[in-house]
Design a protein around this motif. Sequence first.
Motif, short mmCIF file in Angstrom:
data_model
loop_
_atom_site.label_atom_id
_atom_site.label_comp_id
_atom_site.label_asym_id
_atom_site.label_seq_id
_atom_site.Cartn_x
_atom_site.Cartn_y
_atom_site.Cartn_z
N VAL A 122 22.53 35.64 48.68
CA VAL A 122 23.62 34.82 49.22
C VAL A 122 24.70 34.64 48.15
CG1 VAL A 122 24.25 32.54 50.10
CG2 VAL A 122 22.14 33.65 50.91
N GLN A 123 24.28 34.32 46.94
CA GLN A 123 25.24 34.13 45.85
C GLN A 123 26.02 35.40 45.57
OE1 GLN A 123 22.49 32.72 42.85
NE2 GLN A 123 23.02 30.57 43.24
N ALA A 124 25.38 36.55 45.67
CA ALA A 124 26.05 37.82 45.41
C ALA A 124 27.19 38.05 46.40
CB ALA A 124 25.05 38.98 45.48
N VAL A 125 26.97 37.70 47.66
CA VAL A 125 28.03 37.86 48.67
C VAL A 125 29.19 36.94 48.35
CG1 VAL A 125 28.61 37.46 51.10
CG2 VAL A 125 26.52 38.69 50.50
N LYS A 126 28.90 35.69 48.04
CA LYS A 126 29.96 34.72 47.74
C LYS A 126 30.70 35.13 46.46
CE LYS A 126 29.14 32.52 51.43
NZ LYS A 126 30.10 32.58 52.53
N SER A 127 29.97 35.61 45.48
CA SER A 127 30.61 36.08 44.24
C SER A 127 31.53 37.27 44.50
CB SER A 127 29.56 36.47 43.20
OG SER A 127 28.86 35.35 42.77
N ARG A 128 31.13 38.11 45.41
CA ARG A 128 31.95 39.28 45.74
C ARG A 128 33.28 38.85 46.35
NH1 ARG A 128 29.64 44.59 48.94
NH2 ARG A 128 31.60 45.74 48.93
N PHE A 129 33.26 37.82 47.20
CA PHE A 129 34.51 37.29 47.75
C PHE A 129 35.38 36.71 46.64
CE2 PHE A 129 33.00 37.28 52.20
CZ PHE A 129 34.17 37.72 52.80
N ARG A 130 34.78 35.94 45.75
CA ARG A 130 35.54 35.35 44.63
C ARG A 130 36.18 36.45 43.79
NH1 ARG A 130 32.79 29.73 43.15
NH2 ARG A 130 34.72 29.27 42.09
N HIS A 131 35.41 37.49 43.52
CA HIS A 131 35.92 38.59 42.71
C HIS A 131 37.06 39.32 43.42
CE1 HIS A 131 35.91 41.65 39.64
NE2 HIS A 131 35.81 42.58 40.57
N LEU A 132 36.93 39.50 44.72
CA LEU A 132 37.99 40.14 45.50
C LEU A 132 39.29 39.34 45.39
CD1 LEU A 132 39.08 42.26 47.48
CD2 LEU A 132 38.03 40.94 49.34
N PHE A 133 39.18 38.02 45.57
CA PHE A 133 40.37 37.18 45.42
C PHE A 133 40.94 37.30 44.01
CE2 PHE A 133 38.97 34.49 49.15
CZ PHE A 133 40.09 34.77 49.92
N PHE A 134 40.07 37.28 43.01
CA PHE A 134 40.54 37.38 41.63
C PHE A 134 41.28 38.69 41.40
CE2 PHE A 134 40.20 38.32 37.12
CZ PHE A 134 40.67 37.13 36.56
N GLN A 135 40.72 39.79 41.88
CA GLN A 135 41.39 41.09 41.72
C GLN A 135 42.77 41.08 42.36
OE1 GLN A 135 38.26 43.55 43.51
NE2 GLN A 135 38.32 44.78 41.64
N LEU A 136 42.87 40.54 43.55
CA LEU A 136 44.15 40.50 44.25
C LEU A 136 45.14 39.57 43.56
CD1 LEU A 136 42.83 40.56 47.92
CD2 LEU A 136 44.07 42.40 46.74
N VAL A 137 44.68 38.44 43.07
CA VAL A 137 45.55 37.47 42.40
C VAL A 137 46.16 38.09 41.14
CG1 VAL A 137 45.46 35.33 41.03
CG2 VAL A 137 44.57 35.37 43.36
N THR A 138 45.40 38.91 40.43
CA THR A 138 45.94 39.52 39.20
C THR A 138 47.13 40.42 39.50
OG1 THR A 138 44.41 41.39 39.24
CG2 THR A 138 43.71 39.43 38.00
N GLU A 139 47.26 40.87 40.74
CA GLU A 139 48.37 41.74 41.13
C GLU A 139 49.61 40.97 41.59
OE1 GLU A 139 47.05 44.63 44.04
OE2 GLU A 139 45.12 44.82 43.03
N LEU A 140 49.47 39.66 41.78
CA LEU A 140 50.61 38.87 42.26
C LEU A 140 51.63 38.66 41.15
CD1 LEU A 140 48.77 36.05 44.26
CD2 LEU A 140 50.04 37.99 45.21
N GLU A 141 52.91 38.63 41.53
CA GLU A 141 53.99 38.39 40.57
C GLU A 141 54.15 36.90 40.29
OE1 GLU A 141 56.85 40.81 39.86
OE2 GLU A 141 55.60 42.49 40.47
N ASP A 142 54.29 36.09 41.35
CA ASP A 142 54.54 34.66 41.20
C ASP A 142 53.29 33.88 41.59
OD1 ASP A 142 55.53 32.10 41.00
OD2 ASP A 142 56.91 32.27 42.70
N LYS A 143 52.72 33.22 40.61
CA LYS A 143 51.48 32.46 40.85
C LYS A 143 51.73 30.96 40.80
CE LYS A 143 49.22 36.36 38.96
NZ LYS A 143 48.75 37.05 37.83
N LYS A 144 53.00 30.56 40.82
CA LYS A 144 53.40 29.15 40.84
C LYS A 144 52.72 28.34 39.72
CE LYS A 144 55.69 29.40 44.86
NZ LYS A 144 55.97 30.80 45.01
N GLY A 145 52.55 28.97 38.56
CA GLY A 145 51.98 28.28 37.41
C GLY A 145 50.47 28.23 37.35
N PHE A 146 49.80 28.75 38.37
CA PHE A 146 48.34 28.78 38.36
C PHE A 146 47.84 29.92 37.49
CE2 PHE A 146 49.15 26.81 42.53
CZ PHE A 146 48.27 25.73 42.50
#
Length: 186
Positions: A122-146
């Motif tokens: 179960v944790q592996a699935v949830k971690s995979r979602f977190r990692h997917l979001f992290f990968q996508l966030v690193t590609e964003l230009e404007d992160k509003k200071g986050f």
Amino acid sequence: MMKKESVDERIMQTATRLFYTQGYNLTGINQLIDEAGIAKPSLYNNYRSKTDVLLAYLDRQASALFDALEDHLREIQGARNKIIGIFEYSITRNHATNFGGCPFLKINAEIAPSEKIVLERVQAVKSRFRHLFFQLVTELEDKKGFSDKALADMLYFMLEGSRASASISKQIADMESAIATIKMII
């Protein structure tokens, strides 16, 4: 001539239906055997225990989920749109399951703390979602200071929270609200 379903496939289809709709703990081995239309030795030739059936179920659910999500995101361009696409896909899944909820959280709620191997799945699935979001966030230009981690965590929590809320309320309003908020943030 139609190919006969394998014993394993019948076990998995039946386990998927029963574990998701009535729960893991309420599904007995005998019910699983009867509804799959197999003999008891056939089950035990494929799985040593009910826990092994559960682990196979979780692995299949994870594989199907991420394959379908990947297919959904394949044609979407840009990290921002892909992030929104994850939420849109979740809305589609909620409708498809009649707001039945996350199969992984449902199992997590049923297992004993001693079932570490199940918890790890179960944790592996949830971690995979977190990692997917992290990968996508690193590609964003404007992160509003986050920071990348803070924004990825927030998106993950919004997804999990809005999915849980949709399961409880049996409507997608909170998921749509999460999308509207995300569009303001990223």
